[in-house]
Design a protein around this motif. Sequence first.
Motif, PDB file in Angstrom:
ATOM      1  N   ARG A 161       0.879 -10.095  19.535  1.00 52.09           N
ATOM      2  CA  ARG A 161       2.324 -10.249  19.441  1.00 52.09           C
ATOM      3  C   ARG A 161       2.597 -11.150  18.254  1.00 52.09           C
ATOM      4  NH1 ARG A 161       3.293  -6.154  22.366  1.00 52.09           N
ATOM      5  NH2 ARG A 161       2.766  -6.344  24.536  1.00 52.09           N
ATOM      6  N   SER A 162       3.280 -10.637  17.296  1.00 46.81           N
ATOM      7  CA  SER A 162       3.583 -11.441  16.122  1.00 46.81           C
ATOM      8  C   SER A 162       5.054 -11.298  15.783  1.00 46.81           C
ATOM      9  CB  SER A 162       2.724 -11.004  14.932  1.00 46.81           C
ATOM     10  OG  SER A 162       3.014  -9.671  14.599  1.00 46.81           O
ATOM     11  N   THR A 163       5.460 -12.106  14.860  1.00 45.21           N
ATOM     12  CA  THR A 163       6.845 -12.034  14.424  1.00 45.21           C
ATOM     13  C   THR A 163       7.058 -10.721  13.689  1.00 45.21           C
ATOM     14  OG1 THR A 163       6.263 -13.153  12.374  1.00 45.21           O
ATOM     15  CG2 THR A 163       7.001 -14.529  14.202  1.00 45.21           C
ATOM     16  N   PRO A 164       8.264 -10.206  13.701  1.00 44.55           N
ATOM     17  CA  PRO A 164       8.529  -8.967  12.978  1.00 44.55           C
ATOM     18  C   PRO A 164       8.219  -9.152  11.501  1.00 44.55           C
ATOM     19  CG  PRO A 164      10.398  -9.576  14.353  1.00 44.55           C
ATOM     20  CD  PRO A 164       9.428 -10.706  14.405  1.00 44.55           C
ATOM     21  N   LEU A 165       7.639  -8.123  10.915  1.00 49.39           N
ATOM     22  CA  LEU A 165       7.262  -8.203   9.514  1.00 49.39           C
ATOM     23  C   LEU A 165       8.497  -8.111   8.629  1.00 49.39           C
ATOM     24  CD1 LEU A 165       4.132  -5.893   9.597  1.00 49.39           C
ATOM     25  CD2 LEU A 165       4.215  -8.367   9.688  1.00 49.39           C
ATOM     26  N   MET A 166       8.604  -9.053   7.731  1.00 54.12           N
ATOM     27  CA  MET A 166       9.720  -9.044   6.797  1.00 54.12           C
ATOM     28  C   MET A 166       9.258  -8.359   5.513  1.00 54.12           C
ATOM     29  SD  MET A 166      11.131 -12.876   7.426  1.00 54.12           S
ATOM     30  CE  MET A 166      12.644 -12.581   6.541  1.00 54.12           C
ATOM     31  N   SER A 167      10.140  -7.722   4.828  1.00 56.55           N
ATOM     32  CA  SER A 167       9.770  -6.972   3.635  1.00 56.55           C
ATOM     33  C   SER A 167       9.341  -7.879   2.485  1.00 56.55           C
ATOM     34  CB  SER A 167      10.932  -6.087   3.201  1.00 56.55           C
ATOM     35  OG  SER A 167      12.050  -6.889   2.883  1.00 56.55           O
ATOM     36  N   THR A 168       9.718  -9.154   2.505  1.00 63.25           N
ATOM     37  CA  THR A 168       9.355 -10.045   1.411  1.00 63.25           C
ATOM     38  C   THR A 168       8.041 -10.779   1.674  1.00 63.25           C
ATOM     39  OG1 THR A 168      10.620 -11.843   2.406  1.00 63.25           O
ATOM     40  CG2 THR A 168      11.757 -10.447   0.807  1.00 63.25           C
ATOM     41  N   GLU A 169       7.481 -10.631   2.852  1.00 59.06           N
ATOM     42  CA  GLU A 169       6.260 -11.334   3.205  1.00 59.06           C
ATOM     43  C   GLU A 169       5.048 -10.419   3.019  1.00 59.06           C
ATOM     44  OE1 GLU A 169       4.959 -14.209   6.853  1.00 59.06           O
ATOM     45  OE2 GLU A 169       6.462 -12.689   7.192  1.00 59.06           O
ATOM     46  N   PRO A 170       3.944 -10.928   2.423  1.00 60.34           N
ATOM     47  CA  PRO A 170       2.753 -10.086   2.261  1.00 60.34           C
ATOM     48  C   PRO A 170       2.188  -9.661   3.610  1.00 60.34           C
ATOM     49  CG  PRO A 170       2.564 -12.101   0.962  1.00 60.34           C
ATOM     50  CD  PRO A 170       3.776 -12.245   1.828  1.00 60.34           C
ATOM     51  N   VAL A 171       1.735  -8.426   3.694  1.00 56.54           N
ATOM     52  CA  VAL A 171       1.184  -7.864   4.921  1.00 56.54           C
ATOM     53  C   VAL A 171      -0.252  -7.439   4.653  1.00 56.54           C
ATOM     54  CG1 VAL A 171       1.399  -5.984   6.595  1.00 56.54           C
ATOM     55  CG2 VAL A 171       3.442  -7.064   5.666  1.00 56.54           C
ATOM     56  N   ARG A 172      -1.143  -7.735   5.592  1.00 55.71           N
ATOM     57  CA  ARG A 172      -2.547  -7.352   5.494  1.00 55.71           C
ATOM     58  C   ARG A 172      -2.964  -6.697   6.802  1.00 55.71           C
ATOM     59  NH1 ARG A 172      -1.109  -8.474   1.163  1.00 55.71           N
ATOM     60  NH2 ARG A 172      -2.021  -9.932  -0.329  1.00 55.71           N
ATOM     61  N   THR A 173      -4.097  -6.002   6.783  1.00 48.04           N
ATOM     62  CA  THR A 173      -4.627  -5.342   7.969  1.00 48.04           C
ATOM     63  C   THR A 173      -5.862  -6.086   8.442  1.00 48.04           C
ATOM     64  OG1 THR A 173      -3.827  -3.210   7.189  1.00 48.04           O
ATOM     65  CG2 THR A 173      -5.528  -3.162   8.881  1.00 48.04           C
ATOM     66  N   CYS A 174      -5.918  -6.367   9.721  1.00 42.85           N
ATOM     67  CA  CYS A 174      -7.067  -7.038  10.327  1.00 42.85           C
ATOM     68  C   CYS A 174      -8.253  -6.068  10.333  1.00 42.85           C
ATOM     69  CB  CYS A 174      -6.717  -7.461  11.752  1.00 42.85           C
ATOM     70  SG  CYS A 174      -8.113  -8.122  12.691  1.00 42.85           S
ATOM     71  N   VAL A 175      -9.422  -6.513   9.851  1.00 35.97           N
ATOM     72  CA  VAL A 175     -10.595  -5.640   9.830  1.00 35.97           C
ATOM     73  C   VAL A 175     -11.168  -5.421  11.223  1.00 35.97           C
ATOM     74  CG1 VAL A 175     -11.224  -6.158   7.446  1.00 35.97           C
ATOM     75  CG2 VAL A 175     -12.197  -7.521   9.292  1.00 35.97           C
ATOM     76  N   GLY A 176     -10.779  -6.236  12.182  1.00 33.82           N
ATOM     77  CA  GLY A 176     -11.266  -6.080  13.547  1.00 33.82           C
ATOM     78  C   GLY A 176     -10.475  -5.050  14.324  1.00 33.82           C
ATOM     79  N   CYS A 177      -9.202  -5.351  14.569  1.00 31.94           N
ATOM     80  CA  CYS A 177      -8.373  -4.481  15.411  1.00 31.94           C
ATOM     81  C   CYS A 177      -7.592  -3.443  14.609  1.00 31.94           C
ATOM     82  CB  CYS A 177      -7.407  -5.322  16.244  1.00 31.94           C
ATOM     83  SG  CYS A 177      -6.152  -6.184  15.265  1.00 31.94           S
TER      84      CYS A 177
ATOM     85  N   GLN B 239      -4.840  -3.741  13.059  1.00 32.36           N
ATOM     86  CA  GLN B 239      -3.385  -3.881  13.132  1.00 32.36           C
ATOM     87  C   GLN B 239      -2.886  -4.654  11.929  1.00 32.36           C
ATOM     88  OE1 GLN B 239      -2.264  -5.630  16.844  1.00 32.36           O
ATOM     89  NE2 GLN B 239      -2.731  -3.797  18.012  1.00 32.36           N
ATOM     90  N   ARG B 240      -1.702  -4.299  11.486  1.00 27.79           N
ATOM     91  CA  ARG B 240      -1.094  -4.995  10.361  1.00 27.79           C
ATOM     92  C   ARG B 240      -0.403  -6.255  10.856  1.00 27.79           C
ATOM     93  NH1 ARG B 240       1.489  -1.053   6.136  1.00 27.79           N
ATOM     94  NH2 ARG B 240       2.680  -2.940   5.947  1.00 27.79           N
ATOM     95  N   ALA B 241      -0.472  -7.299  10.023  1.00 30.35           N
ATOM     96  CA  ALA B 241       0.161  -8.566  10.376  1.00 30.35           C
ATOM     97  C   ALA B 241       0.499  -9.304   9.092  1.00 30.35           C
ATOM     98  CB  ALA B 241      -0.766  -9.411  11.238  1.00 30.35           C
ATOM     99  N   ALA B 242       1.352 -10.285   9.220  1.00 29.67           N
ATOM    100  CA  ALA B 242       1.692 -11.121   8.073  1.00 29.67           C
ATOM    101  C   ALA B 242       0.437 -11.843   7.599  1.00 29.67           C
ATOM    102  CB  ALA B 242       2.765 -12.130   8.457  1.00 29.67           C
ATOM    103  N   LYS B 243       0.301 -11.981   6.305  1.00 32.58           N
ATOM    104  CA  LYS B 243      -0.882 -12.604   5.711  1.00 32.58           C
ATOM    105  C   LYS B 243      -1.129 -14.000   6.271  1.00 32.58           C
ATOM    106  CE  LYS B 243      -2.634 -13.937   1.187  1.00 32.58           C
ATOM    107  NZ  LYS B 243      -2.327 -13.966  -0.242  1.00 32.58           N
ATOM    108  N   ARG B 244      -0.075 -14.758   6.530  1.00 31.60           N
ATOM    109  CA  ARG B 244      -0.217 -16.138   7.012  1.00 31.60           C
ATOM    110  C   ARG B 244      -0.771 -16.211   8.427  1.00 31.60           C
ATOM    111  NH1 ARG B 244       4.077 -16.586  10.394  1.00 31.60           N
ATOM    112  NH2 ARG B 244       5.865 -15.305   9.864  1.00 31.60           N
ATOM    113  N   GLU B 245      -0.724 -15.117   9.189  1.00 30.56           N
ATOM    114  CA  GLU B 245      -1.234 -15.092  10.553  1.00 30.56           C
ATOM    115  C   GLU B 245      -2.717 -14.740  10.623  1.00 30.56           C
ATOM    116  OE1 GLU B 245       1.111 -12.406  12.870  1.00 30.56           O
ATOM    117  OE2 GLU B 245       2.984 -13.407  12.354  1.00 30.56           O
TER     118      GLU B 245
END
Length: 102
Positions: free
Chosen positions: A5-21, A23-29
Amino acid sequence: MVVHRSTPLMSTEPVRTCVGCRQRAAKRELLRVTAGSDAHGQPAVVPDPTATAPGRGAHLHPTVECYELAVRRRAFARALRHEGVLYTAAVEEYLASRADPQ
């Protein structure tokens, strides 16, 4: 299946994909890891919590579940484009130190 469960992704924030699961998440997470060497000089996956180390990096949710999925899927070597064995003990130790309530 791991559900984060993460915060909704904002279009101005970098997004990365976890190599484990995967799932996409904000880079800072996510925890950035790079290919480096362990204390014995063996090629290893090294945690990069400040995300400042040079070279190719991969991202992982800082949880044991995602770490175990990445190890089982052999995702670190693939994501870091490294041929051969990469030891992952440094990442496991880093995650264990973060989980300790001390």
